[in-house]
Design a protein around this motif. Structure first.
Motif, PDB file in Angstrom:
ATOM      1  N   UNK A   4      28.026 -21.277  49.615  1.00 33.77           N
ATOM      2  CA  UNK A   4      27.243 -22.441  49.234  1.00 33.77           C
ATOM      3  C   UNK A   4      27.939 -23.179  48.089  1.00 33.77           C
ATOM      4  N   UNK A   5      27.993 -24.511  48.201  1.00 36.01           N
ATOM      5  CA  UNK A   5      28.634 -25.345  47.187  1.00 36.01           C
ATOM      6  C   UNK A   5      27.812 -25.349  45.908  1.00 36.01           C
ATOM      7  N   UNK A   6      28.498 -25.395  44.758  1.00 36.45           N
ATOM      8  CA  UNK A   6      27.809 -25.498  43.490  1.00 36.45           C
ATOM      9  C   UNK A   6      28.569 -26.439  42.563  1.00 36.45           C
ATOM     10  N   UNK A   7      27.837 -27.063  41.677  1.00 36.99           N
ATOM     11  CA  UNK A   7      28.447 -27.972  40.721  1.00 36.99           C
ATOM     12  C   UNK A   7      28.802 -27.207  39.455  1.00 36.99           C
ATOM     13  N   UNK A   8      29.969 -27.534  38.893  1.00 35.16           N
ATOM     14  CA  UNK A   8      30.444 -26.884  37.680  1.00 35.16           C
ATOM     15  C   UNK A   8      30.962 -27.976  36.749  1.00 35.16           C
ATOM     16  N   UNK A   9      30.587 -27.910  35.501  1.00 35.49           N
ATOM     17  CA  UNK A   9      31.088 -28.857  34.506  1.00 35.49           C
ATOM     18  C   UNK A   9      32.276 -28.210  33.809  1.00 35.49           C
ATOM     19  N   UNK A  10      33.394 -28.935  33.792  1.00 38.07           N
ATOM     20  CA  UNK A  10      34.626 -28.414  33.209  1.00 38.07           C
ATOM     21  C   UNK A  10      35.230 -29.495  32.324  1.00 38.07           C
ATOM     22  N   UNK A  11      35.739 -29.124  31.166  1.00 34.99           N
ATOM     23  CA  UNK A  11      36.414 -30.095  30.312  1.00 34.99           C
ATOM     24  C   UNK A  11      37.663 -30.608  31.014  1.00 34.99           C
ATOM     25  N   UNK A  12      37.887 -31.921  30.922  1.00 35.96           N
ATOM     26  CA  UNK A  12      38.976 -32.555  31.664  1.00 35.96           C
ATOM     27  C   UNK A  12      40.358 -32.070  31.248  1.00 35.96           C
ATOM     28  N   UNK A  13      40.513 -31.608  30.009  1.00 32.78           N
ATOM     29  CA  UNK A  13      41.845 -31.198  29.566  1.00 32.78           C
ATOM     30  C   UNK A  13      42.324 -29.888  30.201  1.00 32.78           C
ATOM     31  N   UNK A  14      41.451 -29.166  30.891  1.00 32.63           N
ATOM     32  CA  UNK A  14      41.889 -27.942  31.573  1.00 32.63           C
ATOM     33  C   UNK A  14      42.059 -28.136  33.080  1.00 32.63           C
ATOM     34  N   UNK A  15      41.748 -29.329  33.568  1.00 35.44           N
ATOM     35  CA  UNK A  15      41.871 -29.602  35.004  1.00 35.44           C
ATOM     36  C   UNK A  15      43.318 -29.893  35.384  1.00 35.44           C
ATOM     37  N   UNK A  16      43.679 -29.593  36.616  1.00 41.21           N
ATOM     38  CA  UNK A  16      45.011 -29.986  37.101  1.00 41.21           C
ATOM     39  C   UNK A  16      45.130 -31.509  37.101  1.00 41.21           C
ATOM     40  N   UNK A  57      34.646 -34.618  46.153  1.00 40.82           N
ATOM     41  CA  UNK A  57      34.289 -33.403  45.419  1.00 40.82           C
ATOM     42  C   UNK A  57      34.387 -33.535  43.905  1.00 40.82           C
ATOM     43  N   UNK A  58      35.010 -34.593  43.404  1.00 41.97           N
ATOM     44  CA  UNK A  58      35.155 -34.747  41.955  1.00 41.97           C
ATOM     45  C   UNK A  58      34.464 -36.030  41.493  1.00 41.97           C
ATOM     46  N   UNK A  59      33.740 -35.904  40.390  1.00 35.38           N
ATOM     47  CA  UNK A  59      32.983 -37.024  39.851  1.00 35.38           C
ATOM     48  C   UNK A  59      33.063 -36.992  38.336  1.00 35.38           C
ATOM     49  N   UNK A  60      33.071 -38.154  37.744  1.00 34.16           N
ATOM     50  CA  UNK A  60      33.043 -38.253  36.288  1.00 34.16           C
ATOM     51  C   UNK A  60      31.610 -38.036  35.824  1.00 34.16           C
ATOM     52  N   UNK A  61      31.436 -37.301  34.764  1.00 37.12           N
ATOM     53  CA  UNK A  61      30.102 -36.924  34.291  1.00 37.12           C
ATOM     54  C   UNK A  61      29.792 -37.488  32.908  1.00 37.12           C
ATOM     55  N   UNK A  62      30.658 -38.250  32.323  1.00 39.06           N
ATOM     56  CA  UNK A  62      30.532 -38.635  30.918  1.00 39.06           C
ATOM     57  C   UNK A  62      29.282 -39.429  30.586  1.00 39.06           C
ATOM     58  N   UNK A  63      28.801 -40.315  31.443  1.00 39.53           N
ATOM     59  CA  UNK A  63      27.660 -41.157  31.108  1.00 39.53           C
ATOM     60  C   UNK A  63      26.383 -40.350  30.920  1.00 39.53           C
ATOM     61  N   UNK A  64      26.147 -39.389  31.771  1.00 35.30           N
ATOM     62  CA  UNK A  64      24.915 -38.635  31.691  1.00 35.30           C
ATOM     63  C   UNK A  64      24.846 -37.755  30.446  1.00 35.30           C
ATOM     64  N   UNK A  65      25.977 -37.404  29.860  1.00 38.33           N
ATOM     65  CA  UNK A  65      25.959 -36.561  28.679  1.00 38.33           C
ATOM     66  C   UNK A  65      25.494 -37.318  27.445  1.00 38.33           C
TER      67      UNK A  65
END
Length: 147
Positions: A4-16, A57-65
């Motif tokens: 099952x798919x799940x959402x995970x929040x990850x800091x952008x500086x650790x992403x490929x 599969x990838x989305x920016x999350x900055x506004x909601x924070x």
């Protein structure tokens, strides 16, 4: 492992880097800065296959924070410039207007509902309501909701 798919929040500086580039391509396309995914991928320097692999599969999350959405209900006098002054004031108060719904004026007044994104606290939203309520032509204002 769970399929099952799940959402995970990850800091952008650790992403490929490829994930960050896909986000940039999506932003270019959303803002109509590029007309096609091919030209956007070329501009950013990512392969189209990588873009198509990750785009859903990838989305920016900055506004909601940092932001919340509020809805203001107003009764405005049917006079030139009243709605305009409300919109300018909301802009000056750093509100990002999402929707504006206005009824046809009846008996010299019109109802207006405005949804906007603010970066402030709920207390600041109440202060915003107070400032808008003082504008000439604003008969009534209510804060309907805040997220």
């Amino acid at each position: 492992m769970n399929n099952q798919s799940q959402l995970i929040v990850v800091e952008s500086d650790v992403l490929p880097e490829v994930i960050l580039k896909v986000l940039e391509v999506k932003k270019l396309l959303a803002n109509k800065e590029e007309k096609s995914s091919a030209s956007a991928c070329k501009r950013i320097g990512v392969s189209r296959s990588a873009y198509y692999k990750y785009r859903n599969s990838v989305f920016s999350y900055n506004e909601k924070l940092t932001a919340q959405i509020i809805t203001l209900y107003m009764l405005l006098k049917d006079e030139p410039g009243v709605l305009s002054s409300v919109l300018v004031s909301l802009h000056n108060l750093k509100g990002n207007i999402l929707t504006v719904n206005q009824s046809i004026p009846v008996d010299g007044v019109a109802t207006v509902t405005i949804s906007l994104r603010i970066n402030e606290s709920f207390e600041e939203a109440l202060a915003m309501k107070s400032i808008i309520g003082e504008l000439q032509g604003v008969v009534e204002i209510q804060l309907l909701s805040g997220e």
